[in-house]
Each structure stands twice: as C-alpha cells, then as structure tokens.
Scaffold this motif. Sequence first.
Motif, PDB file in Angstrom:
ATOM      1  N   LYS A  97       0.448   5.789  -7.333  1.00 30.29           N
ATOM      2  CA  LYS A  97      -0.919   5.345  -7.613  1.00 30.29           C
ATOM      3  C   LYS A  97      -1.899   6.222  -6.839  1.00 30.29           C
ATOM      4  CE  LYS A  97       0.179   0.513  -8.550  1.00 30.29           C
ATOM      5  NZ  LYS A  97      -0.075  -0.878  -8.161  1.00 30.29           N
ATOM      6  N   SER A  98      -3.060   6.467  -7.419  1.00 26.73           N
ATOM      7  CA  SER A  98      -4.078   7.284  -6.748  1.00 26.73           C
ATOM      8  C   SER A  98      -4.764   6.446  -5.668  1.00 26.73           C
ATOM      9  CB  SER A  98      -5.115   7.764  -7.758  1.00 26.73           C
ATOM     10  OG  SER A  98      -5.898   6.661  -8.205  1.00 26.73           O
ATOM     11  N   MET A  99      -5.451   7.125  -4.761  1.00 28.93           N
ATOM     12  CA  MET A  99      -6.192   6.410  -3.716  1.00 28.93           C
ATOM     13  C   MET A  99      -7.282   5.542  -4.356  1.00 28.93           C
ATOM     14  SD  MET A  99      -4.567   6.957  -1.018  1.00 28.93           S
ATOM     15  CE  MET A  99      -5.571   5.914  -0.008  1.00 28.93           C
ATOM     16  N   GLN A 100      -7.865   6.012  -5.446  1.00 30.36           N
ATOM     17  CA  GLN A 100      -8.897   5.229  -6.122  1.00 30.36           C
ATOM     18  C   GLN A 100      -8.313   3.928  -6.686  1.00 30.36           C
ATOM     19  OE1 GLN A 100     -12.193   6.079  -5.843  1.00 30.36           O
ATOM     20  NE2 GLN A 100     -12.363   3.981  -6.531  1.00 30.36           N
ATOM     21  N   GLN A 101      -7.124   4.007  -7.281  1.00 30.54           N
ATOM     22  CA  GLN A 101      -6.464   2.803  -7.801  1.00 30.54           C
ATOM     23  C   GLN A 101      -6.182   1.823  -6.663  1.00 30.54           C
ATOM     24  OE1 GLN A 101      -3.231   5.096  -9.752  1.00 30.54           O
ATOM     25  NE2 GLN A 101      -3.534   3.701 -11.486  1.00 30.54           N
ATOM     26  N   LEU A 102      -5.690   2.341  -5.558  1.00 31.03           N
ATOM     27  CA  LEU A 102      -5.355   1.485  -4.419  1.00 31.03           C
ATOM     28  C   LEU A 102      -6.618   0.878  -3.802  1.00 31.03           C
ATOM     29  CD1 LEU A 102      -2.548   3.690  -2.831  1.00 31.03           C
ATOM     30  CD2 LEU A 102      -2.244   1.527  -4.043  1.00 31.03           C
ATOM     31  N   THR A 103      -7.715   1.635  -3.791  1.00 29.17           N
ATOM     32  CA  THR A 103      -8.992   1.132  -3.271  1.00 29.17           C
ATOM     33  C   THR A 103      -9.415  -0.097  -4.059  1.00 29.17           C
ATOM     34  OG1 THR A 103      -9.674   3.335  -2.579  1.00 29.17           O
ATOM     35  CG2 THR A 103     -11.428   1.725  -2.903  1.00 29.17           C
ATOM     36  N   THR A 104      -9.336   0.007  -5.380  1.00 28.74           N
ATOM     37  CA  THR A 104      -9.704  -1.104  -6.262  1.00 28.74           C
ATOM     38  C   THR A 104      -8.737  -2.273  -6.092  1.00 28.74           C
ATOM     39  OG1 THR A 104     -10.574   0.486  -7.842  1.00 28.74           O
ATOM     40  CG2 THR A 104     -10.145  -1.732  -8.668  1.00 28.74           C
ATOM     41  N   LEU A 156       0.828  -1.198   0.000  1.00 28.38           N
ATOM     42  CA  LEU A 156       0.000   0.000   0.000  1.00 28.38           C
ATOM     43  C   LEU A 156       0.873   1.263   0.000  1.00 28.38           C
ATOM     44  CD1 LEU A 156      -2.902   1.117   0.188  1.00 28.38           C
ATOM     45  CD2 LEU A 156      -2.707   0.964   2.668  1.00 28.38           C
ATOM     46  N   LEU A 157       1.875   1.298   0.874  1.00 26.06           N
ATOM     47  CA  LEU A 157       2.768   2.454   0.945  1.00 26.06           C
ATOM     48  C   LEU A 157       3.613   2.585  -0.317  1.00 26.06           C
ATOM     49  CD1 LEU A 157       3.856   2.242   4.688  1.00 26.06           C
ATOM     50  CD2 LEU A 157       2.267   3.883   3.657  1.00 26.06           C
ATOM     51  N   GLU A 158       4.137   1.470  -0.805  1.00 21.42           N
ATOM     52  CA  GLU A 158       4.923   1.515  -2.039  1.00 21.42           C
ATOM     53  C   GLU A 158       4.064   1.986  -3.206  1.00 21.42           C
ATOM     54  OE1 GLU A 158       6.636  -2.405  -2.439  1.00 21.42           O
ATOM     55  OE2 GLU A 158       8.391  -1.853  -1.241  1.00 21.42           O
ATOM     56  N   GLY A 159       2.823   1.491  -3.273  1.00 15.41           N
ATOM     57  CA  GLY A 159       1.925   1.899  -4.351  1.00 15.41           C
ATOM     58  C   GLY A 159       1.669   3.395  -4.341  1.00 15.41           C
ATOM     59  N   PHE A 160       1.423   3.955  -3.152  1.00 18.02           N
ATOM     60  CA  PHE A 160       1.097   5.378  -3.053  1.00 18.02           C
ATOM     61  C   PHE A 160       2.339   6.263  -3.218  1.00 18.02           C
ATOM     62  CE2 PHE A 160       0.160   9.349  -0.810  1.00 18.02           C
ATOM     63  CZ  PHE A 160      -0.998   9.721  -1.468  1.00 18.02           C
ATOM     64  N   TYR A 161       3.410   5.962  -2.451  1.00 17.40           N
ATOM     65  CA  TYR A 161       4.557   6.859  -2.413  1.00 17.40           C
ATOM     66  C   TYR A 161       5.594   6.607  -3.503  1.00 17.40           C
ATOM     67  CZ  TYR A 161       2.768   8.560   1.998  1.00 17.40           C
ATOM     68  OH  TYR A 161       1.976   9.122   2.955  1.00 17.40           O
ATOM     69  N   LYS A 201      -7.389   5.423   2.453  1.00 13.06           N
ATOM     70  CA  LYS A 201      -6.585   6.513   3.001  1.00 13.06           C
ATOM     71  C   LYS A 201      -6.340   6.292   4.501  1.00 13.06           C
ATOM     72  CE  LYS A 201      -7.274  10.792   1.533  1.00 13.06           C
ATOM     73  NZ  LYS A 201      -7.864  12.141   1.383  1.00 13.06           N
ATOM     74  N   ASN A 202      -7.359   5.859   5.220  1.00  8.32           N
ATOM     75  CA  ASN A 202      -7.244   5.578   6.645  1.00  8.32           C
ATOM     76  C   ASN A 202      -6.228   4.456   6.888  1.00  8.32           C
ATOM     77  OD1 ASN A 202      -7.798   5.768   9.373  1.00  8.32           O
ATOM     78  ND2 ASN A 202      -9.562   4.386   9.264  1.00  8.32           N
ATOM     79  N   GLN A 203      -6.302   3.402   6.080  1.00 12.50           N
ATOM     80  CA  GLN A 203      -5.366   2.277   6.211  1.00 12.50           C
ATOM     81  C   GLN A 203      -3.942   2.725   5.892  1.00 12.50           C
ATOM     82  OE1 GLN A 203      -6.053  -0.723   7.528  1.00 12.50           O
ATOM     83  NE2 GLN A 203      -3.865  -1.058   7.447  1.00 12.50           N
TER      84      GLN A 203
END
Length: 194
Positions: free
Chosen positions: A153-160, A144-149, A171-173
């Motif tokens: 990746k956008s929060m929407q991409q990570l949500t999916t 999750l952290l690698e994907g975002f930072y 975002k909370n996670q």
Amino acid sequence: MGKGQPAYTDEEFVAAIRRDDDRALAQLYRLHFPMISHYVLQNSGTEDEAKDVYQEGVMVFYEKVREGSLELSCQIKTYLYAVCRRLWLKRLTEKTRFGGRLDDHEPYLETGAEADLEVAEERDRQLGTMSQALERIGEPCRSLLEGFYLLDKSMQQLTTEFGYTNADNAKNQKYKCLVRLKKLFFSQYQEHET
C-alpha cells in the motif's frame, strides 16, 4: 516418463523451473520421489514421513533455483538425495530414535546441499522470529507495517486508512514502528540463539 511428458535433462529442469513451468516441477517431483521414499522407509520412516521430507527437500531446491543461487555441482538427483538424507537424519535425531551423530552415517556427499539446507533453515528461523515479533508489536504498528511491506500500500493509502493528517506523519509512524519491530526481533533472535 509418462506419455506426453517431455524428458528433461537436469539443465532443462533448472531452466523450466526458472520460467515457472509447473509441469517440469511436477515431473521432477515424481521422478525422484521413489528414491527418497525407499531411503526413508529403509531408515525407520513411514511413507508420510518420506513425502514430508521429499517435499521439504524439493522446496529447498526450488527456492535456490528461483533465487538464482544454486550452483549445481552434481546431478539434481544427488542434490535432492543429500538434502533429503540430511533432513531425515535430523528428524530421526529429534525423535531420539537415532543415537549417533549425523556425520557418522553414510559417506559424506559434497553437493553444496548441506550449506543450502542450513541457509534455508536459518531463513525459516528468522522468518518465524519475525512473525513472533510482529505478533508482539501490537496495533496499529502491525497493520501499518503489514500494509506497507506486505500489501504494497502507498503512504497515501495508509494515511487515509489510519487517519493520519498527512503522508509525512504516516511515514514517521511507520519508521517508529519499524524501529520497535527491529528491537523485538533482535531481542527474540538472541534469546533463541542461547
């Protein structure tokens, strides 16, 4: 200089590196290597060790130029010599081939290179500690952290991707994972300092 290669002044080298001109960096690399090679070979080193030290010294110079934090108060040649000399003396000390303190040998050159090298070494140490903390944090936090930072990746991409019900949950996670990562990082960082 070789045929077809422009002869750069120190200022032109810095400007060319800031523009991402690989030719200038390659030329700079070739230009001062013989000086460092001679120094390392004269001080219990090998050609391969000279190449390693020089490459590390050029990277310190390159990163400072690219960050815009280099305040050159001497020639590039002098700066590289000071950085590489310090790196080589440090390696000799680590190999225990060398008995004295680093400050006891050769006149001290005030080039700013010493401080730049210490900053670069500290940043490398921090990055190593962060990498270890990331390894220890486990899944799904690490991804999750690698994907975002790292992968932007956008929060929407990570949500999916992670199957969260909405972007706020993702975002909370991510926030919880970041707090855990910081705790791991600082506990490891403090262990390494002692």
